[in-house]
Design a protein around this motif. Structure first.
Motif, PDB file in Angstrom:
ATOM      1  N   ILE A  38      11.318  11.960  -5.313  1.00 25.59           N
ATOM      2  CA  ILE A  38       9.957  11.513  -5.040  1.00 25.59           C
ATOM      3  C   ILE A  38      10.008  10.219  -4.242  1.00 25.59           C
ATOM      4  CG2 ILE A  38       7.751  10.836  -6.068  1.00 25.59           C
ATOM      5  CD1 ILE A  38       8.707  12.337  -8.637  1.00 25.59           C
ATOM      6  N   GLN A  39       9.289  10.184  -3.135  1.00 29.19           N
ATOM      7  CA  GLN A  39       9.259   8.988  -2.290  1.00 29.19           C
ATOM      8  C   GLN A  39       8.084   8.083  -2.692  1.00 29.19           C
ATOM      9  OE1 GLN A  39      11.878   8.660  -0.391  1.00 29.19           O
ATOM     10  NE2 GLN A  39      12.570  10.746  -0.811  1.00 29.19           N
ATOM     11  N   PRO A  40       8.171   6.781  -2.445  1.00 28.24           N
ATOM     12  CA  PRO A  40       7.157   5.832  -2.928  1.00 28.24           C
ATOM     13  C   PRO A  40       5.881   5.803  -2.078  1.00 28.24           C
ATOM     14  CG  PRO A  40       8.839   4.651  -1.713  1.00 28.24           C
ATOM     15  CD  PRO A  40       9.292   6.089  -1.763  1.00 28.24           C
ATOM     16  N   VAL A  41       5.255   6.955  -1.913  1.00 29.29           N
ATOM     17  CA  VAL A  41       4.093   7.037  -1.014  1.00 29.29           C
ATOM     18  C   VAL A  41       2.873   6.318  -1.578  1.00 29.29           C
ATOM     19  CG1 VAL A  41       4.896   9.147   0.098  1.00 29.29           C
ATOM     20  CG2 VAL A  41       3.444   9.314  -1.932  1.00 29.29           C
ATOM     21  N   ALA A  42       2.712   6.327  -2.899  1.00 23.87           N
ATOM     22  CA  ALA A  42       1.538   5.671  -3.486  1.00 23.87           C
ATOM     23  C   ALA A  42       1.589   4.155  -3.272  1.00 23.87           C
ATOM     24  CB  ALA A  42       1.447   5.994  -4.975  1.00 23.87           C
ATOM     25  N   GLU A  43       2.778   3.575  -3.485  1.00 21.34           N
ATOM     26  CA  GLU A  43       2.917   2.129  -3.268  1.00 21.34           C
ATOM     27  C   GLU A  43       2.720   1.773  -1.791  1.00 21.34           C
ATOM     28  OE1 GLU A  43       6.618   3.079  -5.731  1.00 21.34           O
ATOM     29  OE2 GLU A  43       4.875   4.283  -5.172  1.00 21.34           O
ATOM     30  N   LEU A  44       3.267   2.600  -0.910  1.00 21.11           N
ATOM     31  CA  LEU A  44       3.104   2.351   0.526  1.00 21.11           C
ATOM     32  C   LEU A  44       1.652   2.445   0.945  1.00 21.11           C
ATOM     33  CD1 LEU A  44       6.142   4.162   2.167  1.00 21.11           C
ATOM     34  CD2 LEU A  44       5.518   1.752   2.424  1.00 21.11           C
ATOM     35  N   ALA A  45       0.925   3.379   0.357  1.00 20.68           N
ATOM     36  CA  ALA A  45      -0.485   3.542   0.710  1.00 20.68           C
ATOM     37  C   ALA A  45      -1.270   2.270   0.410  1.00 20.68           C
ATOM     38  CB  ALA A  45      -1.081   4.721  -0.050  1.00 20.68           C
ATOM     39  N   GLN A  46      -0.988   1.674  -0.735  1.00 20.76           N
ATOM     40  CA  GLN A  46      -1.697   0.436  -1.103  1.00 20.76           C
ATOM     41  C   GLN A  46      -1.378  -0.685  -0.122  1.00 20.76           C
ATOM     42  OE1 GLN A  46      -3.963   0.437  -3.353  1.00 20.76           O
ATOM     43  NE2 GLN A  46      -3.519   2.310  -4.477  1.00 20.76           N
ATOM     44  N   GLU A  47      -0.110  -0.776   0.290  1.00 20.38           N
ATOM     45  CA  GLU A  47       0.305  -1.832   1.214  1.00 20.38           C
ATOM     46  C   GLU A  47      -0.278  -1.610   2.612  1.00 20.38           C
ATOM     47  OE1 GLU A  47       2.203  -4.477   0.665  1.00 20.38           O
ATOM     48  OE2 GLU A  47       3.269  -4.103  -1.222  1.00 20.38           O
ATOM     49  N   LEU A  48      -0.171  -0.393   3.117  1.00 20.17           N
ATOM     50  CA  LEU A  48      -0.579  -0.112   4.493  1.00 20.17           C
ATOM     51  C   LEU A  48      -2.084  -0.100   4.655  1.00 20.17           C
ATOM     52  CD1 LEU A  48       2.034   2.633   5.455  1.00 20.17           C
ATOM     53  CD2 LEU A  48       2.013   0.223   6.127  1.00 20.17           C
ATOM     54  N   ARG A  49      -2.788   0.100   3.558  1.00 16.67           N
ATOM     55  CA  ARG A  49      -4.256   0.100   3.627  1.00 16.67           C
ATOM     56  C   ARG A  49      -4.772  -1.264   4.064  1.00 16.67           C
ATOM     57  NH1 ARG A  49      -7.168   4.818   3.883  1.00 16.67           N
ATOM     58  NH2 ARG A  49      -9.225   4.589   2.981  1.00 16.67           N
ATOM     59  N   GLN A  50      -3.960  -2.289   3.852  1.00 15.39           N
ATOM     60  CA  GLN A  50      -4.356  -3.647   4.245  1.00 15.39           C
ATOM     61  C   GLN A  50      -4.026  -3.944   5.701  1.00 15.39           C
ATOM     62  OE1 GLN A  50      -6.038  -4.962   1.717  1.00 15.39           O
ATOM     63  NE2 GLN A  50      -5.368  -3.164   0.558  1.00 15.39           N
ATOM     64  N   THR A  51      -3.442  -2.978   6.405  1.00 18.76           N
ATOM     65  CA  THR A  51      -3.048  -3.169   7.793  1.00 18.76           C
ATOM     66  C   THR A  51      -3.766  -2.137   8.673  1.00 18.76           C
ATOM     67  OG1 THR A  51      -1.190  -1.583   7.857  1.00 18.76           O
ATOM     68  CG2 THR A  51      -0.756  -3.747   6.881  1.00 18.76           C
ATOM     69  N   SER A  52      -3.462  -2.142   9.944  1.00 14.24           N
ATOM     70  CA  SER A  52      -4.032  -1.156  10.862  1.00 14.24           C
ATOM     71  C   SER A  52      -3.131   0.068  11.031  1.00 14.24           C
ATOM     72  CB  SER A  52      -4.283  -1.801  12.232  1.00 14.24           C
ATOM     73  OG  SER A  52      -3.072  -2.299  12.773  1.00 14.24           O
ATOM     74  N   THR A  53      -2.018   0.104  10.302  1.00 14.88           N
ATOM     75  CA  THR A  53      -1.075   1.222  10.382  1.00 14.88           C
ATOM     76  C   THR A  53      -1.511   2.331   9.428  1.00 14.88           C
ATOM     77  OG1 THR A  53       0.781  -0.208  10.979  1.00 14.88           O
ATOM     78  CG2 THR A  53       1.324   1.935  10.036  1.00 14.88           C
ATOM     79  N   PHE A  54      -1.551   3.547   9.943  1.00 13.31           N
ATOM     80  CA  PHE A  54      -1.962   4.694   9.143  1.00 13.31           C
ATOM     81  C   PHE A  54      -0.750   5.292   8.421  1.00 13.31           C
ATOM     82  CE2 PHE A  54      -5.079   4.257  12.490  1.00 13.31           C
ATOM     83  CZ  PHE A  54      -6.279   4.432  11.819  1.00 13.31           C
ATOM     84  N   LEU A  55      -1.029   5.995   7.316  1.00  9.19           N
ATOM     85  CA  LEU A  55       0.021   6.662   6.545  1.00  9.19           C
ATOM     86  C   LEU A  55      -0.238   8.155   6.488  1.00  9.19           C
ATOM     87  CD1 LEU A  55       2.511   6.674   4.673  1.00  9.19           C
ATOM     88  CD2 LEU A  55       0.953   6.239   2.750  1.00  9.19           C
TER      89      LEU A  55
END
Length: 389
Positions: A166-183
């Motif tokens: 399992i990759q850490p997609v949930a944690e990345l989503a929270q971080e990237l939501r604060q930026t202009s980079t999409f996930l």
């Protein structure tokens, strides 16, 4: 012409490639093929109205499973098409804004890697392919270190199709939501199995039906808004206004209803499924204790129903031939199983070539392997292994 059925004695341990369609799902599909067979785009009669209403109900349910809004779900032919719409559909926005950098991993499915290679080779995008190390898990920190002001997108799979990690997609989503980079997350293997992860604010989620008991040929792409803003996708196909013009063509109502039914069944039984899948895993590992093997991938961050192992001194292809009357298994992704080259996933993990070339993937749904005796399988493998001395 007489039908030839697969030997029922053979235990099916290849659900990561595809699952059997649940009989209840098949019944629903048949109904929408032969009775309520209307076109969801037909507005002049009851057949079309009933089909349209059914599709909307399915859309609403699928949205609820990932915490999205109904209008954020578009139906596709499966995760491969969803991945292509997400990745190629974001490219024009990247070109317009000068954001032509994408971060992904070297262990993605070919349905992600190949569209990205196209963007790199034909359209000048810069792609960073991260390697996970022997754990098979891409760290959140490794991804974030690569994100730049011109990073358009991060594309990371939810569950690896070969190792089950399992990759850490949930944690990345929270971080990237604060930026202009999409996930973007390819959730072909993870949808339904680790549902809480996909309720994180992921911008784009690819879903496959035939990994959860639905027919092949149906899936979805979740296109989550950021506030009032839609994901800046442009169509890669043309020919109709269906699915917000992102996926033109007549909707396969029967398949969509099959996906709906399969997703409902899986959600209702997920806790039991998880418990039973883990018990099957423990029985298999206990039996394999009489052999010499190593697990490929981080067992502490894996789904319970996928196990990738390499047996000391054994060629995986030869082993599959030897045990084909006992179990149906694979060396890796069904999309690349015709190739005898070492797994690109295991190679990217930095495993020795002999280990990477001989990884064997076991994957199961508990209800379909109730009579499977892993002890017999282990005996066969142990007898094949050369003397350790």
């Amino acid at each position: 012409m007489a039908r030839e059925w697969v030997n029922a004695v053979v235990a099916y341990l290849d659900v990561a490639a595809t699952t059997r369609v649940d009989p209840r799902v098949a019944e629903v599909v048949l109904h929408w093929m032969t009775e309520d067979f209307g076109n969801a785009g037909s507005r002049t009669h009851e057949y079309g109205a009933r089909a349209k209403k059914a599709v909307q109900e399915a859309r609403m349910f699928l949205a609820s499973t990932v915490g999205a809004k109904t209008e954020e779900v578009i139906f596709t032919s499966g995760a491969t098409e969803s991945n292509n719409i997400a990745l190629l559909g974001m490219a024009p926005y990247g070109e317009k804004t000068g954001r032509k950098h994408i971060v992904t991993s070297a262990i993605e499915h070919k349905a992600v890697i190949e569209p990205l290679l196209h963007l790199q080779e034909a359209r000048g995008f810069e792609i960073d392919f991260l390697e996970p190390g022997t754990s098979g898990r891409i760290s959140r920190e490794a991804v974030l270190e690569k994100v730049r002001p011109d990073t358009l997108l991060v594309s990371l799979m939810h569950v690896n199709n070969e190792t089950g990690v399992i990759q850490p997609v949930a944690e990345l989503a929270q971080e990237l939501r604060q930026t202009s980079t999409f996930l973007h997350v390819d959730a072909a293997q993870g949808y339904g199995k680790v549902p809480q992860d996909l309720k994180a604010p992921i911008d784009l989620i690819s879903i496959s039906g035939h990994k959860v008991g639905a027919p092949k040929g149906v899936g979805a792409l979740v296109t989550r808004r950021r506030g009032w803003n839609k994901a800046p996708l442009e169509p890669i196909m043309f020919g109709g206004g269906q699915e917000r013009k992102l996926r033109p063509g007549t909707l396969p109502v029967a398949l969509i209803m099959g996906l709906y039914e399969a997703a409902k069944i899986f959600q209702e039984n997920r806790s039991r499924w998880e418990h039973d899948a883990m018990q099957t895993r423990e029985r298999l590992l206990a039996a394999l204790g009489k052999t010499r093997f190593q697990i490929n991938g981080d067992a502490d961050h894996s789904v319970p129903h996928i196990l990738n192992v390499t047996f000391d001194g054994l060629n995986a292809e030869a082993l599959i031939v030897r045990i084909k009357d006992q179990v149906a298994v694979a060396t890796g992704s069904a999309c690349t199983s015709a190739s005898y080259t070492p797994s690109h996933v295991l190679t990217a993990m930095g495993l020795p070539e002999e280990v990477a070339a001989n990884g064997l993937r076991f994957s199961w749904f508990p209800s379909q392997v109730a009579d499977f005796d892993p002890e017999d399988l282990a005996e066969t493998i142990a007898h094949m292994q050369p003397d350790a001395s």
